[in-house]
Design a protein around this motif. Structure first.
Motif, PDB file in Angstrom:
ATOM      1  N   LEU A  25       0.857  -1.186   0.000  1.00 32.92           N
ATOM      2  CA  LEU A  25       0.000   0.000   0.000  1.00 32.92           C
ATOM      3  C   LEU A  25       0.892   1.234   0.000  1.00 32.92           C
ATOM      4  CD1 LEU A  25      -2.391  -1.043   2.914  1.00 32.92           C
ATOM      5  CD2 LEU A  25      -2.963  -1.036   0.497  1.00 32.92           C
ATOM      6  N   PRO A  26       0.378   2.351  -0.475  1.00 33.66           N
ATOM      7  CA  PRO A  26       1.160   3.595  -0.361  1.00 33.66           C
ATOM      8  C   PRO A  26       1.068   4.111   1.074  1.00 33.66           C
ATOM      9  CG  PRO A  26      -0.932   4.036  -1.421  1.00 33.66           C
ATOM     10  CD  PRO A  26      -0.856   2.547  -1.215  1.00 33.66           C
ATOM     11  N   GLY A  27       1.789   3.448   1.965  1.00 34.45           N
ATOM     12  CA  GLY A  27       1.636   3.655   3.391  1.00 34.45           C
ATOM     13  C   GLY A  27       1.862   5.067   3.872  1.00 34.45           C
ATOM     14  N   ALA A  28       2.965   5.692   3.482  1.00 30.33           N
ATOM     15  CA  ALA A  28       3.257   7.042   3.955  1.00 30.33           C
ATOM     16  C   ALA A  28       2.197   8.028   3.481  1.00 30.33           C
ATOM     17  CB  ALA A  28       4.639   7.473   3.482  1.00 30.33           C
ATOM     18  N   ILE A 139      12.569   1.685   2.862  1.00 26.14           N
ATOM     19  CA  ILE A 139      11.503   1.329   3.803  1.00 26.14           C
ATOM     20  C   ILE A 139      11.747   1.994   5.156  1.00 26.14           C
ATOM     21  CG2 ILE A 139      10.468  -0.580   5.105  1.00 26.14           C
ATOM     22  CD1 ILE A 139      10.928  -2.322   2.581  1.00 26.14           C
ATOM     23  N   LEU A 140      12.989   1.974   5.633  1.00 26.68           N
ATOM     24  CA  LEU A 140      13.302   2.584   6.925  1.00 26.68           C
ATOM     25  C   LEU A 140      13.071   4.094   6.913  1.00 26.68           C
ATOM     26  CD1 LEU A 140      16.503   0.631   8.009  1.00 26.68           C
ATOM     27  CD2 LEU A 140      14.205   0.471   8.989  1.00 26.68           C
ATOM     28  N   VAL A 141      13.486   4.767   5.859  1.00 25.20           N
ATOM     29  CA  VAL A 141      13.298   6.212   5.777  1.00 25.20           C
ATOM     30  C   VAL A 141      11.814   6.548   5.708  1.00 25.20           C
ATOM     31  CG1 VAL A 141      13.698   8.256   4.333  1.00 25.20           C
ATOM     32  CG2 VAL A 141      15.560   6.652   4.783  1.00 25.20           C
ATOM     33  N   GLU A 142      11.067   5.801   4.883  1.00 29.67           N
ATOM     34  CA  GLU A 142       9.634   6.046   4.772  1.00 29.67           C
ATOM     35  C   GLU A 142       8.923   5.758   6.093  1.00 29.67           C
ATOM     36  OE1 GLU A 142       5.875   4.712   1.948  1.00 29.67           O
ATOM     37  OE2 GLU A 142       7.907   4.211   1.327  1.00 29.67           O
ATOM     38  N   LEU A 143       9.335   4.703   6.779  1.00 23.77           N
ATOM     39  CA  LEU A 143       8.739   4.379   8.081  1.00 23.77           C
ATOM     40  C   LEU A 143       9.047   5.463   9.106  1.00 23.77           C
ATOM     41  CD1 LEU A 143       7.126   2.391   9.798  1.00 23.77           C
ATOM     42  CD2 LEU A 143       9.283   1.211  10.299  1.00 23.77           C
ATOM     43  N   ALA A 144      10.281   5.967   9.109  1.00 22.27           N
ATOM     44  CA  ALA A 144      10.635   7.045  10.035  1.00 22.27           C
ATOM     45  C   ALA A 144       9.775   8.278   9.784  1.00 22.27           C
ATOM     46  CB  ALA A 144      12.117   7.380   9.908  1.00 22.27           C
ATOM     47  N   GLY A 145       9.584   8.614   8.522  1.00 18.41           N
ATOM     48  CA  GLY A 145       8.726   9.759   8.190  1.00 18.41           C
ATOM     49  C   GLY A 145       7.294   9.539   8.625  1.00 18.41           C
ATOM     50  N   ALA A 146       6.761   8.351   8.362  1.00 16.65           N
ATOM     51  CA  ALA A 146       5.380   8.046   8.752  1.00 16.65           C
ATOM     52  C   ALA A 146       5.224   8.039  10.269  1.00 16.65           C
ATOM     53  CB  ALA A 146       4.955   6.706   8.157  1.00 16.65           C
TER      54      ALA A 146
END
Length: 160
Positions: A25-28, A139-146
Motif C-alpha cells: 500500500l502507499p503507506g506514507a 523502507i526505513l526512511v519512509e517508516l521514520a517519516g510516517a
C-alpha cells in the motif's frame, strides 16, 4: 472532529504504517492523508500546524529515501536499468504469486539482469544484495517519516 472520526483516522494511520513495512500500500501517503484530513477538519492552529508538518515530513521522507537509495546503488555500481527490470518483474509477479511475487520477482530480475550484464555470478549477487539493501533503506526512511507524522498527530490530538 468527533470521537468516531478520530478512531477512523487512527485506523487509517495504522493501516498506512503496515503498508510502509509490507510495501503493498502507499503507506506514507495514507498516514499523511489521514492526518491532513484530521488537521483540516479539526482546524485551528493545532490542526493546521499538524497538517503542514505532516505534508513537509512526508515530502522530505519521499525525497530522502530516493537520494539515500540512489547513492547506495551508485556506490555499488548497480545501473538504473537493473532496478527497472526488478521493478517490472516484481509488479508482474505480484499478481501471479500474490504478495510474495513482489519480492521473488524483484530479487530474481535484479540478479538475472546483472548476470546478463556482467556474465559472472559473484558480481551479480553483490549487485542484488546492494539492491535489497537500498530497498531496506527506503523502507526505513519512509517508516521514520510516517512515524514522525503519527507522532505529530498524537501530539495534536493531545493538545486539541
Amino acid at each position: 472532529m468527533p470521537g468516531w472520526g478520530e478512531v477512523v483516522v487512527g485506523v487509517v494511520v495504522l493501516v498506512g504504517l503496515f503498508g510502509v513495512v509490507v510495501q503493498v500500500l502507499p503507506g506514507a501517503l495514507l498516514v499523511a492523508g489521514a492526518v491532513v484530513v484530521w488537521g483540516v477538519v479539526t482546524g485551528g492552529v493545532v490542526g493546521w500546524t499538524v497538517a503542514v508538518v505532516s505534508v513537509l515530513v512526508t515530502a522530505a521522507a519521499m525525497v530522502g529515501k530516493y537520494l539515500l537509495a540512489g547513492r547506495h546503488l551508485k556506490r555499488a555500481g548497480v545501473p538504473g536499468s537493473t532496478l527497472v527490470w526488478g521493478g517490472v518483474a516484481g509488479a508482474v509477479l505480484f499478481f501471479v504469486i500474490p504478495v510474495v511475487g513482489l519480492v521473488v520477482g524483484f530479487v530474481g530480475a535484479v540478479y538475472l539482469a546483472e548476470w546478463v550484464r556482467v556474465r559472472r555470478a559473484q558480481p551479480a549477487w553483490r549487485a542484488t544484495l546492494a539492491a535489497m539493501q537500498a530497498t531496506g533503506l527506503t523502507i526505513l526512511v519512509e517508516l521514520a517519516g510516517a512515524m514522525l507524522v503519527t507522532l505529530a498527530w498524537l501530539v495534536g490530538l493531545a493538545t486539541s
